[in-house]
Scaffold this active site. Structure first.
Site, PDB file in Angstrom:
ATOM      1  N   CYS A 121      -4.883  -8.328  -7.195  1.00 43.54           N
ATOM      2  CA  CYS A 121      -6.140  -7.997  -7.498  1.00 43.54           C
ATOM      3  C   CYS A 121      -7.332  -8.562  -8.334  1.00 43.54           C
ATOM      4  CB  CYS A 121      -6.031  -6.347  -7.019  1.00 43.54           C
ATOM      5  SG  CYS A 121      -4.990  -5.771  -8.406  1.00 43.54           S
ATOM      6  N   ASN A 122      -5.785  -8.310  -9.399  1.00 39.57           N
ATOM      7  CA  ASN A 122      -6.547  -8.277 -10.808  1.00 39.57           C
ATOM      8  C   ASN A 122      -6.934 -10.702 -10.979  1.00 39.57           C
ATOM      9  OD1 ASN A 122      -7.309  -7.314 -12.863  1.00 39.57           O
ATOM     10  ND2 ASN A 122      -5.226  -6.270 -12.847  1.00 39.57           N
ATOM     11  N   ARG A 174      -6.039  -0.113 -14.787  1.00 33.17           N
ATOM     12  CA  ARG A 174      -6.202   0.915 -14.042  1.00 33.17           C
ATOM     13  C   ARG A 174      -4.717   2.085 -14.622  1.00 33.17           C
ATOM     14  NH1 ARG A 174      -2.555  -0.297 -11.291  1.00 33.17           N
ATOM     15  NH2 ARG A 174      -2.217  -0.427  -8.832  1.00 33.17           N
ATOM     16  N   HIS A 197      -1.067 -12.646 -15.045  1.00 32.28           N
ATOM     17  CA  HIS A 197      -1.839 -12.142 -14.503  1.00 32.28           C
ATOM     18  C   HIS A 197      -2.325 -14.356 -14.528  1.00 32.28           C
ATOM     19  CE1 HIS A 197      -2.113  -8.788 -15.523  1.00 32.28           C
ATOM     20  NE2 HIS A 197      -2.200  -8.434 -13.969  1.00 32.28           N
ATOM     21  N   HIS A 242     -10.031  -1.573 -12.363  1.00 34.97           N
ATOM     22  CA  HIS A 242      -9.737  -2.580 -13.894  1.00 34.97           C
ATOM     23  C   HIS A 242     -10.546  -2.877 -14.300  1.00 34.97           C
ATOM     24  CE1 HIS A 242      -5.464  -2.999 -11.817  1.00 34.97           C
ATOM     25  NE2 HIS A 242      -5.717  -3.491 -11.091  1.00 34.97           N
ATOM     26  N   THR A 255      -2.618   2.094   0.460  1.00 31.93           N
ATOM     27  CA  THR A 255      -3.693   2.449  -0.006  1.00 31.93           C
ATOM     28  C   THR A 255      -4.190   0.852   0.409  1.00 31.93           C
ATOM     29  OG1 THR A 255      -3.211   2.725  -1.906  1.00 31.93           O
ATOM     30  CG2 THR A 255      -4.475   1.700  -2.770  1.00 31.93           C
TER      31      THR A 255
HETATM   32  N1  LIG Z   1      -3.407  -0.669  -5.108  1.00 29.33           N
HETATM   33  C1  LIG Z   1      -3.118  -1.461  -5.508  1.00 29.33           C
HETATM   34  O1  LIG Z   1      -4.121  -1.363  -6.790  1.00 29.33           O
HETATM   35  C2  LIG Z   1      -2.821  -3.152  -5.158  1.00 29.33           C
HETATM   36  C3  LIG Z   1      -1.510  -3.446  -4.151  1.00 29.33           C
HETATM   37  N2  LIG Z   1      -0.903  -4.419  -4.082  1.00 29.33           N
HETATM   38  C4  LIG Z   1      -0.011  -4.541  -3.662  1.00 29.33           C
HETATM   39  O2  LIG Z   1      -0.505  -4.316  -3.018  1.00 29.33           O
HETATM   40  C5  LIG Z   1       1.459  -4.237  -2.357  1.00 29.33           C
HETATM   41  C6  LIG Z   1       0.662  -2.901  -1.421  1.00 29.33           C
HETATM   42  O3  LIG Z   1       0.788  -1.460  -2.866  1.00 29.33           O
HETATM   43  P1  LIG Z   1       0.256  -0.184  -2.205  1.00 29.33           P
HETATM   44  O4  LIG Z   1      -0.383  -0.786  -0.821  1.00 29.33           O
HETATM   45  O5  LIG Z   1      -0.708  -0.102  -3.756  1.00 29.33           O
HETATM   46  O6  LIG Z   1       1.366   0.826  -1.725  1.00 29.33           O
HETATM   47  P2  LIG Z   1       1.403   2.141  -1.096  1.00 29.33           P
HETATM   48  O7  LIG Z   1       2.078   2.882  -1.457  1.00 29.33           O
HETATM   49  O8  LIG Z   1       0.414   3.017  -1.058  1.00 29.33           O
HETATM   50  O9  LIG Z   1       1.540   1.978   0.084  1.00 29.33           O
HETATM   51  C7  LIG Z   1       2.310   1.262   0.702  1.00 29.33           C
HETATM   52  C8  LIG Z   1       2.944   1.320   1.576  1.00 29.33           C
HETATM   53  O10 LIG Z   1       4.184   0.762   2.714  1.00 29.33           O
HETATM   54  C9  LIG Z   1       5.005   1.992   3.555  1.00 29.33           C
HETATM   55  N3  LIG Z   1       6.641   1.334   2.469  1.00 29.33           N
HETATM   56  C10 LIG Z   1       6.985   2.385   1.971  1.00 29.33           C
HETATM   57  N4  LIG Z   1       8.881   1.646   2.423  1.00 29.33           N
HETATM   58  C11 LIG Z   1       8.955   0.713   3.167  1.00 29.33           C
HETATM   59  C12 LIG Z   1       9.264   0.078   3.938  1.00 29.33           C
HETATM   60  N5  LIG Z   1      10.371   0.136   3.438  1.00 29.33           N
HETATM   61  N6  LIG Z   1       9.151  -0.541   4.900  1.00 29.33           N
HETATM   62  C13 LIG Z   1       7.337  -0.733   5.456  1.00 29.33           C
HETATM   63  N7  LIG Z   1       6.607   0.712   5.096  1.00 29.33           N
HETATM   64  C14 LIG Z   1       7.392   0.695   3.556  1.00 29.33           C
HETATM   65  C15 LIG Z   1       4.594   3.441   2.442  1.00 29.33           C
HETATM   66  O11 LIG Z   1       4.709   4.303   3.390  1.00 29.33           O
HETATM   67  P3  LIG Z   1       5.345   5.678   3.406  1.00 29.33           P
HETATM   68  O12 LIG Z   1       4.364   7.037   2.935  1.00 29.33           O
HETATM   69  O13 LIG Z   1       5.933   5.972   4.581  1.00 29.33           O
HETATM   70  O14 LIG Z   1       6.452   5.479   2.074  1.00 29.33           O
HETATM   71  C16 LIG Z   1       3.311   3.011   2.651  1.00 29.33           C
HETATM   72  O15 LIG Z   1       2.179   2.826   3.642  1.00 29.33           O
HETATM   73  C17 LIG Z   1       1.888  -4.274  -3.197  1.00 29.33           C
HETATM   74  O16 LIG Z   1       3.129  -5.525  -3.020  1.00 29.33           O
HETATM   75  C18 LIG Z   1       1.495  -4.115  -4.250  1.00 29.33           C
HETATM   76  O17 LIG Z   1       1.496  -4.538  -5.544  1.00 29.33           O
HETATM   77  C19 LIG Z   1      -2.322  -6.068  -4.929  1.00 29.33           C
HETATM   78  C20 LIG Z   1      -3.326  -5.227  -4.677  1.00 29.33           C
HETATM   79  C21 LIG Z   1      -3.876  -4.259  -6.037  1.00 29.33           C
HETATM   80  O1  LIG Z   2      -1.778  -6.539  -8.720  1.00 26.72           O
HETATM   81  C1  LIG Z   2      -2.147  -5.536  -9.229  1.00 26.72           C
HETATM   82  O2  LIG Z   2      -2.259  -5.588 -10.787  1.00 26.72           O
HETATM   83  P1  LIG Z   2      -1.528  -5.879 -11.473  1.00 26.72           P
HETATM   84  O3  LIG Z   2      -2.702  -7.660 -10.465  1.00 26.72           O
HETATM   85  O4  LIG Z   2      -1.738  -6.035 -12.737  1.00 26.72           O
HETATM   86  O5  LIG Z   2      -0.276  -6.646 -11.024  1.00 26.72           O
HETATM   87  C2  LIG Z   2      -2.446  -4.012  -8.682  1.00 26.72           C
HETATM   88  O6  LIG Z   2      -3.782  -3.246  -9.358  1.00 26.72           O
HETATM   89  C3  LIG Z   2      -0.674  -2.676  -8.303  1.00 26.72           C
HETATM   90  O7  LIG Z   2      -0.933  -3.026  -9.548  1.00 26.72           O
HETATM   91  P2  LIG Z   2       0.612  -2.121  -9.698  1.00 26.72           P
HETATM   92  O8  LIG Z   2       1.557  -2.686  -9.694  1.00 26.72           O
HETATM   93  O9  LIG Z   2      -0.213  -1.324 -11.864  1.00 26.72           O
HETATM   94  O10 LIG Z   2       0.436  -0.759  -8.981  1.00 26.72           O
END
Ligand SMILES: NC(=O)C1=CN([C@@H]2O[C@H](COP(=O)(O)OP(=O)(O)OC[C@H]3O[C@@H](n4cnc5c(N)ncnc54)[C@H](OP(=O)(O)O)[C@@H]3O)[C@@H](O)[C@H]2O)C=CC1
Ligand SMILES: O=C(OP(=O)(O)O)[C@H](O)COP(=O)(O)O
Length: 360
Positions: free
Chosen positions: A141-142, A169, A195, A221, A12
């Site tokens: 994000c939050n 969410r 947060h 959110h 994502t």
């Molecule tokens: N989604 C959200 O709302 C938000 C997320 N975040 C933070 O961003 C970070 C990523 O979240 P998000 O993008 O949602 O996660 P996703 O699960 O969507 O994406 C993670 C990615 O990392 C890959 N991956 C899994 N395991 C490994 C590994 N060991 N080494 C390298 N790559 C790996 C996955 O690939 P594969 O498919 O191959 O497993 C996938 O491409 C987290 O810290 C999250 O808390 C921050 C703000 C908002």
């Molecule tokens: O960093 C986030 O949320 P957070 O600010 O509530 O910890 C992203 O929305 C990911 O949250 P998640 O831990 O519910 O996947």
């Protein structure tokens, strides 16, 4: 200088960060890394990114995704790495980046101590740019959403105390294994939620308490915010203060936006990639002041608000631009602040791109 930036984790956040980097005039994507050769790996290859296989290169080849190398190769080819792996994996990866002496960014799912410092462009860009931190965490994000509004409010009026309830969410649209499906969960049940303390990693002196509630929704959110200001204000002045922020969209009443469903539609109508909303969306009609107490609602697009922050954080640790230059460059390249698909670059970067057309 053209910065070569690698993206480890292409989900994502990673896929959006890669596209945002590719749009910058001073950055190039040295490659992306992934564990699974799924449709996202195929998409990364089709977008022209060099795909690196974390472990099973043969599986990528079998899925017709050419493999440019492994994670070590990606780090070696990068001036900066942005770790976008699932929460907790970034902490394990730090030693790989350190072994290459390559600066790295981490995401908000990691604990704050994964890095030497935390980052939000509006709150502490210059501190990071002028400091020695080479491992930096972009807050979640939050926390990004709170920091972007609390910083200008503190600068203009002073913040005595913030109390915010975050309606979170349940999962992202692609996360079919998340929930709740039919419930409303205090999350975390303990107060304050993580947060508020997380805001203090970028704004250490700000008094802020937060509570979290998770609901069956995927789009965004929604924050219910109460700020006790240190000085008098009125709603119109606060609306102006927030509208002056390039990464805050004060949603005009005439837009008749009822909720995140409308906001996402608005973004798609504007031709935004993936329907992304990089900006905080503050309902103009919700801004109310009683004495020194300010109230408003804002929606935060969890999939994309941290994306411009990651781009700025690259420049901050590379020492390549000051805060104002970086934010303008990032906004302009992405179209942050631009909601009219026929608009040129001009409105995007000047801090009033949306506000100018958002008269209530
Ligand atoms: N989604 C959200 O709302 C938000 C997320 N975040 C933070 O961003 C970070 C990523 O979240 P998000 O993008 O949602 O996660 P996703 O699960 O969507 O994406 C993670 C990615 O990392 C890959 N991956 C899994 N395991 C490994 C590994 N060991 N080494 C390298 N790559 C790996 C996955 O690939 P594969 O498919 O191959 O497993 C996938 O491409 C987290 O810290 C999250 O808390 C921050 C703000 C908002
Ligand atoms: O960093 C986030 O949320 P957070 O600010 O509530 O910890 C992203 O929305 C990911 O949250 P998640 O831990 O519910 O996947």
């Amino acid at each position: 200088m053209m910065l070569r930036v690698g993206v480890n984790g292409y989900g994502t956040i990673g896929k959006r960060v890669a596209d945002a980097l590719a749009a910058q005039p001073d950055m190039t994507v040295s490659g992306v890394a992934k564990t699974t050769p799924n449709f996202e790996a195929t998409a990364a290859h089709r977008r022209g990114y060099a795909v690196h296989a974390i472990d099973d290169a043969a599986a990528f080849a079998a899925a017709d995704v050419p493999v440019a190398g492994d994670l070590d190769d990606l780090v070696a080819a990068s001036d900066v790495v942005i770790d976008c792996t699932p929460a907790g994996i970034g902490a394990q990866n730090r030693e790989i980046y350190e072994a290459h002496d390559t600066p790295a960014l981490y995401q908000g799912g990691e604990d704050a101590d994964v890095a030497d410092a935390s980052f939000n462009a509006r709150a502490n860009y210059d501190e990071i740019a002028n400091g020695d931190a080479e491992h930096v965490r972009v807050v979640s994000c939050n926390t990004t959403g709170l920091s972007r509004v609390l910083t200008p409010l503190d600068e203009v009026y002073g913040v005595e105390k913030t109390r915010a309830t975050l309606v979170r969410r349940g999962g992202d649209p692609s996360q079919s294994d998340r929930g709740p499906i039919n419930d409303i969960l205090p999350d975390p049940v303990t107060v304050p939620s993580h947060h508020g303390p997380d805001v203090n990693t970028v704004l250490p002196d700000l008094a802020v308490d937060t509570m979290g509630v998770t609901v069956p929704a995927t789009l965004m959110h929604l924050h219910s915010v109460n700020v006790t200001l240190e000085s008098d204000a009125d709603a119109d002045a606060v609306r102006e203060t927030l509208a002056d922020e390039s990464r805050v969209f004060v949603v005009p009443e005439h837009a008749r936006v009822a909720g995140p469903g409308h906001l996402k539609e608005l973004a798609k109508d504007a031709g935004r990639p993936r329907g992304d909303l990089w900006e905080n969306c503050v309902w103009g009609a919700s801004i109310a002041v009683e004495g020194r107490d300010l109230y408003f609602f804002q929606a935060i697009h969890q999939e994309s608000d941290v994306v411009p922050e990651n781009v700025d954080a690259v420049r901050a640790i590379a020492g390549d631009a000051d805060a104002a230059e970086s934010v303008v460059r990032t906004n302009r390249a992405l179209g942050v602040g631009r909601f009219d698909p026929t608009d040129g670059d001009a409105t995007a970067a000047d801090g009033r791109g949306m506000a100018a057309s958002a008269d209530d």
